[in-house]
Design an enzyme around this catalytic site. Structure first.
Site, short mmCIF file in Angstrom:
data_model
loop_
_atom_site.label_atom_id
_atom_site.label_comp_id
_atom_site.label_asym_id
_atom_site.label_seq_id
_atom_site.Cartn_x
_atom_site.Cartn_y
_atom_site.Cartn_z
N SER A 36 0.85 -1.18 0.00
CA SER A 36 0.00 0.00 0.00
C SER A 36 0.89 1.23 0.00
CB SER A 36 -0.91 -0.01 1.23
OG SER A 36 -1.76 1.12 1.24
N ARG A 37 0.27 2.41 -0.09
CA ARG A 37 1.04 3.65 -0.03
C ARG A 37 1.61 3.89 1.36
NH1 ARG A 37 2.29 5.84 -5.08
NH2 ARG A 37 0.45 5.96 -6.41
N HIS A 79 -3.68 2.68 -12.63
CA HIS A 79 -3.47 1.36 -13.23
C HIS A 79 -2.28 1.33 -14.17
CE1 HIS A 79 -7.89 -0.13 -12.55
NE2 HIS A 79 -7.23 0.04 -11.44
N LYS A 97 -10.69 -3.18 -13.50
CA LYS A 97 -11.27 -2.42 -14.58
C LYS A 97 -11.74 -1.07 -14.05
CE LYS A 97 -14.22 -4.95 -13.05
NZ LYS A 97 -14.28 -5.03 -11.54
N ARG A 165 -14.28 10.55 -4.47
CA ARG A 165 -13.40 10.17 -5.58
C ARG A 165 -14.15 10.03 -6.90
NH1 ARG A 165 -13.59 5.25 -7.80
NH2 ARG A 165 -14.69 3.59 -6.70
N ASP A 178 -16.16 3.85 -13.88
CA ASP A 178 -16.47 3.00 -12.74
C ASP A 178 -17.65 2.08 -13.02
OD1 ASP A 178 -15.53 3.04 -9.67
OD2 ASP A 178 -14.75 4.79 -10.72
#
Length: 333
Positions: A36-37, A79, A97, A165, A178
């Site tokens: 993760s970040r 991505h 996706k 987001r 999305d």
């Protein structure tokens, strides 16, 4: 590759949790690392699922020699970078996706994978669903004749505030990437890439699409009427109509529990999903099957099909006037 397939999970959000939960039900699947970040997020995820290694940056995961395949679960604006770096590190990749923000980025990923002889697949779990596969088999077998129309929608009512987001252009927000990716992918699974694309949308003050309608056309005379929304709770249904009959999928068409086949002069036939329709393990199982066979892409989710969907999404965005700030110039379709 041995029977055991060792996975690395990149990102720790809700979809990563769902995927990892289902992945661990598969024989031969082992999750050996998560990244993760932040180290705290990775450690919490690792503790929850019993994963031996947690990295507070992507580089650690990509350098981990025990990782065979990376599942990229970041938001789609990341991505290209995430999957690209995984491929550069010699890892197979399953990427959520929409595959990328646009077709240019998708082409770069596919080229990278093919040049390196590495496996890459978009995580279009709908394509791997057993009941959807059965639907495709029936349609291609001619039971409803030549396809004349497809309809599908995916809308949520929210509300999604301006700081969500899904309304942030910087992360590829909007309904299309999305949610709209599902109706578009469903239509193109059955009909291939369209010859014409028309679209209309309601845009947010931030410049992303809140409500989008699409009309796709094929030179065969077939058409698809599709929609996606962040401001309306749409039916979430789909249908495909041919010259000899039609197939209708109820709410939740992208993870169907059943569908009904209608043909003139015959009683309706219902096909039921005997497995958990919400499970993501079918796409994971397909990745593992391909890796064990030495394949570099899946026949269920072919890379050329993912590229074609991205070109259609680009064309829709061109028609409705949505551009993301981090994009280089994208040639309109």
């Amino acid at each position: 590759m041995s029977e055991k397939v060792r996975w690395g999970i990149l990102a720790t959000g809700g979809i990563a949790e769902r995927f990892t939960t289902d992945l661990l039900t598969l024989d031969g699947a082992e999750v050996v690392a998560v990244a993760s970040r932040t180290e705290a997020s990775a450690k919490a995820f690792a503790d929850r699922f019993g994963i031996p290694r947690a990295y507070g940056d992507w580089a650690g995961l990509f350098a981990d020699e025990d990782v065979d395949v990376v599942y990229v679960a970041t938001p789609h604006h990341a991505h290209r970078e995430a999957a690209g770096r995984a491929l550069e590190a010699g890892k197979a990749v399953l990427c959520e996706k929409a595959l990328t923000l646009n077709a240019r980025e998708a082409e770069e990923l596919v080229t990278s994978a093919r040049d390196r002889g590495l496996f890459l697949m978009e995580a279009m779990w709908m394509y791997c669903n057993p009941l959807v596969r059965r639907l495709v088999e029936l349609v291609r077998g001619g039971v409803i004749g030549e396809i004349r129309s497809v309809q599908a929608d995916f809308g949520l009512v929210g509300p999604f505030t301006a700081d969500h987001r899904l309304r942030d252009p910087a992360v590829g927000g909007g309904a299309l990437l999305d949610l709209g990716v599902y109706p578009v992918s469903f239509a193109q699974l059955l009909l291939g890439e369209p010859d014409t694309v028309q679209a209309h949308a309601l845009l947010s003050p931030e410049g992303v699409d809140l409500n989008t309608g699409m009309l796709l056309g094929w030179d065969t005379g077939a058409s698809a009427l599709l929609s996606c929304s962040l401001v309306a709770d749409t039916p979430l249904t789909a249908s495909v109509t041919g010259t000899l009959g039609r197939i209708e999928l109820p709410r939740g068409f992208f993870f169907p529990e059943r569908f009904t086949l209608y043909r003139d002069g015959r009683d309706p036939e219902e096909f039921v999903n005997e497995d958990d329709p919400h499970s993501l393990r079918h796409e994971a199982a397909e990745v593992m099957r391909c890796l064990r066979a030495g394949g570099t892409e899946s026949p269920l989710v072919p890379l050329d099909g993912s590229l074609a969907v991205m070109r259609t999404l680009d064309a829709v965005r061109d028609r409705i006037g949505v551009r993301y700030p981090q994009e280089a110039l994208v040639t309109p379709a």
